[in-house]
Design a protein around this motif. Sequence first.
Motif, PDB file in Angstrom:
ATOM      1  N   LYS A   1      34.188   6.976  67.506  1.00 26.07           N
ATOM      2  CA  LYS A   1      35.274   7.054  68.100  1.00 26.07           C
ATOM      3  C   LYS A   1      35.644   8.653  68.354  1.00 26.07           C
ATOM      4  O   LYS A   1      36.007   9.012  69.194  1.00 26.07           O
ATOM      5  CB  LYS A   1      36.572   6.425  67.495  1.00 26.07           C
ATOM      6  N   GLN A   2      35.355   9.264  67.140  1.00 24.10           N
ATOM      7  CA  GLN A   2      35.933  10.525  67.144  1.00 24.10           C
ATOM      8  C   GLN A   2      34.625  11.564  68.048  1.00 24.10           C
ATOM      9  O   GLN A   2      34.959  12.742  68.533  1.00 24.10           O
ATOM     10  CB  GLN A   2      35.939  11.244  65.797  1.00 24.10           C
ATOM     11  N   ILE A   3      33.352  10.746  67.912  1.00 22.40           N
ATOM     12  CA  ILE A   3      32.273  11.770  68.791  1.00 22.40           C
ATOM     13  C   ILE A   3      32.753  11.815  70.051  1.00 22.40           C
ATOM     14  O   ILE A   3      32.658  12.718  70.898  1.00 22.40           O
ATOM     15  CB  ILE A   3      30.908  11.035  68.541  1.00 22.40           C
ATOM     16  N   ARG A   4      33.431  10.610  70.676  1.00 21.09           N
ATOM     17  CA  ARG A   4      33.958  10.516  72.181  1.00 21.09           C
ATOM     18  C   ARG A   4      34.943  11.367  72.329  1.00 21.09           C
ATOM     19  O   ARG A   4      35.135  12.237  73.143  1.00 21.09           O
ATOM     20  CB  ARG A   4      34.319   9.093  72.186  1.00 21.09           C
ATOM     21  N   GLU A   5      36.179  11.495  71.199  1.00 23.14           N
ATOM     22  CA  GLU A   5      37.194  12.077  71.489  1.00 23.14           C
ATOM     23  C   GLU A   5      36.902  13.820  71.337  1.00 23.14           C
ATOM     24  O   GLU A   5      37.065  14.763  71.925  1.00 23.14           O
ATOM     25  CB  GLU A   5      38.254  12.112  70.135  1.00 23.14           C
ATOM     26  N   TYR A   6      35.799  14.189  70.503  1.00 23.00           N
ATOM     27  CA  TYR A   6      35.400  15.470  70.467  1.00 23.00           C
ATOM     28  C   TYR A   6      34.553  15.934  71.811  1.00 23.00           C
ATOM     29  O   TYR A   6      34.434  16.997  71.979  1.00 23.00           O
ATOM     30  CB  TYR A   6      34.627  15.849  69.439  1.00 23.00           C
TER      31      TYR A   6
ATOM     32  N   PRO B   1      42.584   9.940  59.560  1.00 23.61           N
ATOM     33  CA  PRO B   1      41.690  10.318  60.362  1.00 23.61           C
ATOM     34  C   PRO B   1      41.640  11.955  60.821  1.00 23.61           C
ATOM     35  O   PRO B   1      40.955  12.584  61.232  1.00 23.61           O
ATOM     36  CB  PRO B   1      41.935   9.609  61.611  1.00 23.61           C
ATOM     37  N   ARG B   2      43.238  12.424  60.515  1.00 22.50           N
ATOM     38  CA  ARG B   2      42.896  13.901  60.479  1.00 22.50           C
ATOM     39  C   ARG B   2      42.506  14.691  59.638  1.00 22.50           C
ATOM     40  O   ARG B   2      42.374  16.029  59.656  1.00 22.50           O
ATOM     41  CB  ARG B   2      44.607  14.197  60.604  1.00 22.50           C
ATOM     42  N   ASN B   3      41.638  13.931  58.578  1.00 19.02           N
ATOM     43  CA  ASN B   3      40.938  14.757  57.519  1.00 19.02           C
ATOM     44  C   ASN B   3      39.419  14.250  57.777  1.00 19.02           C
ATOM     45  O   ASN B   3      38.740  14.772  56.826  1.00 19.02           O
ATOM     46  CB  ASN B   3      41.416  14.361  56.100  1.00 19.02           C
TER      47      ASN B   3
ATOM     48  N   PRO C   1      35.095   2.960  52.615  1.00 17.22           N
ATOM     49  CA  PRO C   1      33.816   2.238  52.869  1.00 17.22           C
ATOM     50  C   PRO C   1      32.949   2.683  54.114  1.00 17.22           C
ATOM     51  O   PRO C   1      33.872   3.072  55.212  1.00 17.22           O
ATOM     52  CB  PRO C   1      34.198   0.722  53.115  1.00 17.22           C
ATOM     53  N   ALA C   2      31.710   2.539  54.226  1.00 16.58           N
ATOM     54  CA  ALA C   2      30.933   3.123  55.186  1.00 16.58           C
ATOM     55  C   ALA C   2      31.301   2.539  56.540  1.00 16.58           C
ATOM     56  O   ALA C   2      31.503   3.064  57.725  1.00 16.58           O
ATOM     57  CB  ALA C   2      29.368   2.991  54.883  1.00 16.58           C
ATOM     58  N   GLY C   3      31.689   1.298  56.662  1.00 15.11           N
ATOM     59  CA  GLY C   3      32.085   0.769  57.854  1.00 15.11           C
ATOM     60  C   GLY C   3      33.270   1.202  58.544  1.00 15.11           C
ATOM     61  O   GLY C   3      33.337   1.578  59.602  1.00 15.11           O
ATOM     62  N   TYR C   4      34.380   1.822  57.455  1.00 15.98           N
ATOM     63  CA  TYR C   4      35.454   2.607  58.241  1.00 15.98           C
ATOM     64  C   TYR C   4      35.103   3.734  58.741  1.00 15.98           C
ATOM     65  O   TYR C   4      35.321   4.339  59.776  1.00 15.98           O
ATOM     66  CB  TYR C   4      36.456   2.718  57.003  1.00 15.98           C
TER      67      TYR C   4
ATOM     68  N   TYR D   1      25.434  13.236  63.070  1.00 14.68           N
ATOM     69  CA  TYR D   1      26.542  13.827  62.411  1.00 14.68           C
ATOM     70  C   TYR D   1      26.857  12.999  60.884  1.00 14.68           C
ATOM     71  O   TYR D   1      26.507  11.944  60.732  1.00 14.68           O
ATOM     72  CB  TYR D   1      27.902  13.374  63.577  1.00 14.68           C
ATOM     73  N   GLU D   2      27.452  13.606  60.215  1.00 12.57           N
ATOM     74  CA  GLU D   2      28.057  13.258  59.042  1.00 12.57           C
ATOM     75  C   GLU D   2      29.404  13.157  59.339  1.00 12.57           C
ATOM     76  O   GLU D   2      30.331  14.039  59.649  1.00 12.57           O
ATOM     77  CB  GLU D   2      27.799  14.086  58.016  1.00 12.57           C
ATOM     78  N   GLU D   3      30.376  11.944  59.212  1.00 13.66           N
ATOM     79  CA  GLU D   3      31.647  11.997  59.130  1.00 13.66           C
ATOM     80  C   GLU D   3      32.047  12.438  57.628  1.00 13.66           C
ATOM     81  O   GLU D   3      31.912  12.030  56.762  1.00 13.66           O
ATOM     82  CB  GLU D   3      32.164  10.251  59.274  1.00 13.66           C
ATOM     83  N   ASP D   4      32.742  13.473  58.019  1.00  9.78           N
ATOM     84  CA  ASP D   4      33.053  14.271  56.828  1.00  9.78           C
ATOM     85  C   ASP D   4      34.461  14.602  56.429  1.00  9.78           C
ATOM     86  O   ASP D   4      35.341  14.809  57.738  1.00  9.78           O
ATOM     87  CB  ASP D   4      32.345  15.790  56.827  1.00  9.78           C
ATOM     88  N   HIS D   5      34.913  14.825  55.291  1.00 15.02           N
ATOM     89  CA  HIS D   5      36.390  14.870  54.948  1.00 15.02           C
ATOM     90  C   HIS D   5      36.435  16.579  54.994  1.00 15.02           C
ATOM     91  O   HIS D   5      35.747  17.457  54.501  1.00 15.02           O
ATOM     92  CB  HIS D   5      36.622  14.488  53.655  1.00 15.02           C
ATOM     93  N   LEU D   6      37.310  17.124  55.922  1.00 17.12           N
ATOM     94  CA  LEU D   6      37.365  18.614  56.157  1.00 17.12           C
ATOM     95  C   LEU D   6      37.709  18.988  54.658  1.00 17.12           C
ATOM     96  O   LEU D   6      37.408  20.047  54.340  1.00 17.12           O
ATOM     97  CB  LEU D   6      38.422  18.898  57.119  1.00 17.12           C
ATOM     98  N   ILE D   7      39.098  18.494  54.281  1.00 17.04           N
ATOM     99  CA  ILE D   7      39.744  18.968  52.818  1.00 17.04           C
ATOM    100  C   ILE D   7      38.629  17.778  52.045  1.00 17.04           C
ATOM    101  O   ILE D   7      39.082  16.459  52.075  1.00 17.04           O
ATOM    102  CB  ILE D   7      40.756  18.862  52.600  1.00 17.04           C
ATOM    103  N   PRO D   8      37.589  18.103  51.101  1.00 20.49           N
ATOM    104  CA  PRO D   8      37.025  17.115  50.445  1.00 20.49           C
ATOM    105  C   PRO D   8      37.803  16.391  49.367  1.00 20.49           C
ATOM    106  O   PRO D   8      38.877  16.678  48.838  1.00 20.49           O
ATOM    107  CB  PRO D   8      35.935  17.976  49.566  1.00 20.49           C
ATOM    108  N   LEU D   9      37.302  15.257  49.357  1.00 18.87           N
ATOM    109  CA  LEU D   9      38.132  14.233  48.197  1.00 18.87           C
ATOM    110  C   LEU D   9      37.940  14.852  46.826  1.00 18.87           C
ATOM    111  O   LEU D   9      38.984  14.659  46.031  1.00 18.87           O
ATOM    112  CB  LEU D   9      37.179  12.986  48.282  1.00 18.87           C
ATOM    113  N   SER D  10      36.965  15.641  46.571  1.00 14.29           N
ATOM    114  CA  SER D  10      36.903  16.144  45.370  1.00 14.29           C
ATOM    115  C   SER D  10      37.981  17.196  44.834  1.00 14.29           C
ATOM    116  O   SER D  10      38.124  17.769  43.859  1.00 14.29           O
ATOM    117  CB  SER D  10      35.331  16.937  45.135  1.00 14.29           C
ATOM    118  N   ILE D  11      38.741  17.796  45.795  1.00 12.79           N
ATOM    119  CA  ILE D  11      39.940  18.640  45.743  1.00 12.79           C
ATOM    120  C   ILE D  11      41.092  17.914  46.363  1.00 12.79           C
ATOM    121  O   ILE D  11      41.896  18.719  47.128  1.00 12.79           O
ATOM    122  CB  ILE D  11      39.620  20.133  46.282  1.00 12.79           C
ATOM    123  N   GLY D  12      41.055  16.826  46.448  1.00 13.66           N
ATOM    124  CA  GLY D  12      42.399  16.064  46.997  1.00 13.66           C
ATOM    125  C   GLY D  12      42.607  15.964  48.416  1.00 13.66           C
ATOM    126  O   GLY D  12      43.596  15.796  48.841  1.00 13.66           O
TER     127      GLY D  12
END
Length: 166
Positions: free
Chosen positions: A66-71, A98-100, A56-59, A81-92
């Motif tokens: 949090k990650q904007i601060r960490e970065y 948070p590591r993804n 969900p968007a809330g998550y 920014y777009e909170e993006d999945h490095l390895i997309p959901l569409s390929i598993g």
Amino acid sequence: MKLIASAIALIISLSALASDLPDPALTPGAIDPSITQANIQTTICVKGYTKTVRPPAGYTNKLKKKQIREYGYDDTNPKHYEEDHLIPLSIGGNPRDPRNLWPEPRKSEWSALKKDQLEFAIYKMVCENEIMLKDAQDQMSSDWIVAYKKYVHGGKHHGYKFGHVD
């Protein structure tokens, strides 16, 4: 002198590319272990799959701040920014790990829009058995810009770049 100028130009261009990639110490990528090459036709390749696992968007909005601060980004406006999945959901890619996920800049040479084009192309290639699932995941997590240049920009899979994965 000409060699030094060429070396400096190369270093500058590499650092520009590196700034558009996530920090591998913070965002190395993570996969969903339940997605395998053997079950892609009944999971990720089924229309609507990503909607069933997207957090969900809330998550993601809370994690993005949090990650904007960490970065250590100078620009701390979450809208940039777009909170993006490095390895997309569409390929598993793992939906909630948070590591993804990372706050990907919207306004850069290698923006979220370009990564979205690659995500669709690589998803289509996985589902059409043109590339193995693990290879696609590894390419996305190691350097998605190299994969973009290989598969989207000038690549043989140009026709895949304009769709969207749901």
